[in-house]
Design a protein around this motif. Structure first.
Motif, PDB file in Angstrom:
ATOM      1  N   GLN A 139     -11.760  -1.672   3.600  1.00 23.24           N
ATOM      2  CA  GLN A 139     -10.530  -1.517   2.817  1.00 23.24           C
ATOM      3  C   GLN A 139     -10.850  -1.391   1.333  1.00 23.24           C
ATOM      4  OE1 GLN A 139      -7.651  -4.620   3.354  1.00 23.24           O
ATOM      5  NE2 GLN A 139      -6.254  -3.770   1.847  1.00 23.24           N
ATOM      6  N   ARG A 140     -11.766  -2.214   0.857  1.00 23.56           N
ATOM      7  CA  ARG A 140     -12.165  -2.134  -0.547  1.00 23.56           C
ATOM      8  C   ARG A 140     -12.777  -0.762  -0.846  1.00 23.56           C
ATOM      9  NH1 ARG A 140     -16.959  -5.679  -3.234  1.00 23.56           N
ATOM     10  NH2 ARG A 140     -16.846  -4.758  -5.296  1.00 23.56           N
ATOM     11  N   TYR A 141     -13.613  -0.269   0.058  1.00 23.46           N
ATOM     12  CA  TYR A 141     -14.254   1.031  -0.097  1.00 23.46           C
ATOM     13  C   TYR A 141     -13.210   2.141  -0.184  1.00 23.46           C
ATOM     14  CZ  TYR A 141     -16.866   5.164   1.508  1.00 23.46           C
ATOM     15  OH  TYR A 141     -17.401   6.422   1.644  1.00 23.46           O
ATOM     16  N   ARG A 142     -12.238   2.125   0.711  1.00 25.48           N
ATOM     17  CA  ARG A 142     -11.201   3.163   0.704  1.00 25.48           C
ATOM     18  C   ARG A 142     -10.316   3.090  -0.534  1.00 25.48           C
ATOM     19  NH1 ARG A 142     -10.489   5.793   5.794  1.00 25.48           N
ATOM     20  NH2 ARG A 142     -11.848   4.886   7.359  1.00 25.48           N
ATOM     21  N   GLU A 143     -10.031   1.872  -0.998  1.00 25.95           N
ATOM     22  CA  GLU A 143      -9.220   1.728  -2.214  1.00 25.95           C
ATOM     23  C   GLU A 143      -9.948   2.284  -3.425  1.00 25.95           C
ATOM     24  OE1 GLU A 143      -8.332  -2.425  -2.396  1.00 25.95           O
ATOM     25  OE2 GLU A 143      -6.734  -2.279  -0.896  1.00 25.95           O
ATOM     26  N   ILE A 144     -11.230   1.997  -3.524  1.00 22.41           N
ATOM     27  CA  ILE A 144     -12.015   2.504  -4.661  1.00 22.41           C
ATOM     28  C   ILE A 144     -12.120   4.022  -4.589  1.00 22.41           C
ATOM     29  CG2 ILE A 144     -14.282   2.512  -5.757  1.00 22.41           C
ATOM     30  CD1 ILE A 144     -14.572  -0.415  -4.836  1.00 22.41           C
ATOM     31  N   LEU A 145     -12.344   4.567  -3.386  1.00 24.37           N
ATOM     32  CA  LEU A 145     -12.408   6.025  -3.250  1.00 24.37           C
ATOM     33  C   LEU A 145     -11.084   6.684  -3.618  1.00 24.37           C
ATOM     34  CD1 LEU A 145     -14.470   6.807  -0.028  1.00 24.37           C
ATOM     35  CD2 LEU A 145     -15.117   7.104  -2.405  1.00 24.37           C
ATOM     36  N   ALA A 146      -9.970   6.082  -3.202  1.00 21.40           N
ATOM     37  CA  ALA A 146      -8.658   6.641  -3.537  1.00 21.40           C
ATOM     38  C   ALA A 146      -8.441   6.618  -5.048  1.00 21.40           C
ATOM     39  CB  ALA A 146      -7.558   5.860  -2.827  1.00 21.40           C
ATOM     40  N   ARG A 147      -8.836   5.523  -5.672  1.00 25.30           N
ATOM     41  CA  ARG A 147      -8.691   5.427  -7.127  1.00 25.30           C
ATOM     42  C   ARG A 147      -9.586   6.448  -7.826  1.00 25.30           C
ATOM     43  NH1 ARG A 147     -10.546   0.391 -10.066  1.00 25.30           N
ATOM     44  NH2 ARG A 147     -10.953  -0.164  -7.909  1.00 25.30           N
ATOM     45  N   LEU A 148     -10.793   6.632  -7.307  1.00 21.83           N
ATOM     46  CA  LEU A 148     -11.725   7.605  -7.881  1.00 21.83           C
ATOM     47  C   LEU A 148     -11.181   9.025  -7.733  1.00 21.83           C
ATOM     48  CD1 LEU A 148     -14.520   7.756  -9.198  1.00 21.83           C
ATOM     49  CD2 LEU A 148     -15.480   8.027  -6.915  1.00 21.83           C
ATOM     50  N   GLU A 149     -10.633   9.355  -6.564  1.00 22.52           N
ATOM     51  CA  GLU A 149     -10.033  10.674  -6.358  1.00 22.52           C
ATOM     52  C   GLU A 149      -8.838  10.891  -7.285  1.00 22.52           C
ATOM     53  OE1 GLU A 149      -9.002  11.517  -2.349  1.00 22.52           O
ATOM     54  OE2 GLU A 149     -11.041  11.135  -1.617  1.00 22.52           O
ATOM     55  N   LYS A 150      -8.027   9.870  -7.459  1.00 21.63           N
ATOM     56  CA  LYS A 150      -6.861   9.983  -8.335  1.00 21.63           C
ATOM     57  C   LYS A 150      -7.300  10.225  -9.773  1.00 21.63           C
ATOM     58  CE  LYS A 150      -2.532   7.638  -9.459  1.00 21.63           C
ATOM     59  NZ  LYS A 150      -2.529   7.749 -10.887  1.00 21.63           N
ATOM     60  N   GLU A 151      -8.334   9.496 -10.215  1.00 16.20           N
ATOM     61  CA  GLU A 151      -8.847   9.699 -11.568  1.00 16.20           C
ATOM     62  C   GLU A 151      -9.394  11.113 -11.746  1.00 16.20           C
ATOM     63  OE1 GLU A 151     -11.746   6.717 -12.392  1.00 16.20           O
ATOM     64  OE2 GLU A 151     -10.265   5.093 -12.405  1.00 16.20           O
ATOM     65  N   GLN A 152     -10.099  11.597 -10.723  1.00 17.30           N
ATOM     66  CA  GLN A 152     -10.665  12.946 -10.816  1.00 17.30           C
ATOM     67  C   GLN A 152      -9.569  14.008 -10.802  1.00 17.30           C
ATOM     68  OE1 GLN A 152     -13.455  13.022  -7.597  1.00 17.30           O
ATOM     69  NE2 GLN A 152     -15.073  12.034  -8.796  1.00 17.30           N
ATOM     70  N   SER A 153      -8.526  13.804  -9.990  1.00 14.04           N
ATOM     71  CA  SER A 153      -7.442  14.787  -9.964  1.00 14.04           C
ATOM     72  C   SER A 153      -6.630  14.739 -11.250  1.00 14.04           C
ATOM     73  CB  SER A 153      -6.534  14.561  -8.754  1.00 14.04           C
ATOM     74  OG  SER A 153      -5.850  13.338  -8.867  1.00 14.04           O
ATOM     75  N   ASP A 154      -6.464  13.547 -11.812  1.00 13.87           N
ATOM     76  CA  ASP A 154      -5.766  13.436 -13.094  1.00 13.87           C
ATOM     77  C   ASP A 154      -6.565  14.108 -14.204  1.00 13.87           C
ATOM     78  OD1 ASP A 154      -3.708  12.078 -11.907  1.00 13.87           O
ATOM     79  OD2 ASP A 154      -4.329  10.083 -12.631  1.00 13.87           O
TER      80      ASP A 154
END
Length: 120
Positions: free
Chosen positions: A92-107
């Protein structure tokens, strides 16, 4: 922003997530946790302070193999359950960090591609 510690965790988890999901590994790594439950039971049972348990243990109907199998089942269940729970938390921690990383990259990508709006 993703910290260096989170990036290190992502690298670690990508390398180890499938290996740590195997039941045999979960059992072997979780045995100490299972023993934390079983050792006090054995100490309590063998100390003799609870007279009714001592009477049951000395009765002709008592089968020590039943107690032994029950203790092994407690160790096995606790070991596997604890390790699966820990694996789920890491996943869960891994997926949350990946989602945050993807959001930062898309932003960041949308900020770079957005045309400059004229100022009033």
């Amino acid at each position: 922003m993703v910290t260096q510690r989170e990036k290190d965790f992502i690298r670690y988890w990508e390398a180890n997530r499938l290996r740590r999901k195997k039941v045999v590994r979960q059992f072997l790594v979780g045995i100490p946790i299972g023993l934390l439950f079983v050792i006090p039971i054995v100490i309590n049972f063998s100390s003799g302070w609870y007279r009714r348990a001592e009477m049951e243990a000395n009765s002709p109907d008592f089968n020590p193999m039943v107690l032994f199998v029950a203790l092994l089942l407690i160790v096995g269940f606790t070991a596997i359950f604890y390790q699966r729970h820990q694996w789920d938390q890491y996943e869960q921690r891994y997926r949350e960090i990946l989602a945050r990383l993807e959001k930062e990259q898309s932003d960041a990508a949308s900020d770079n591609t957005a045309p400059n709006a004229p100022k009033d």
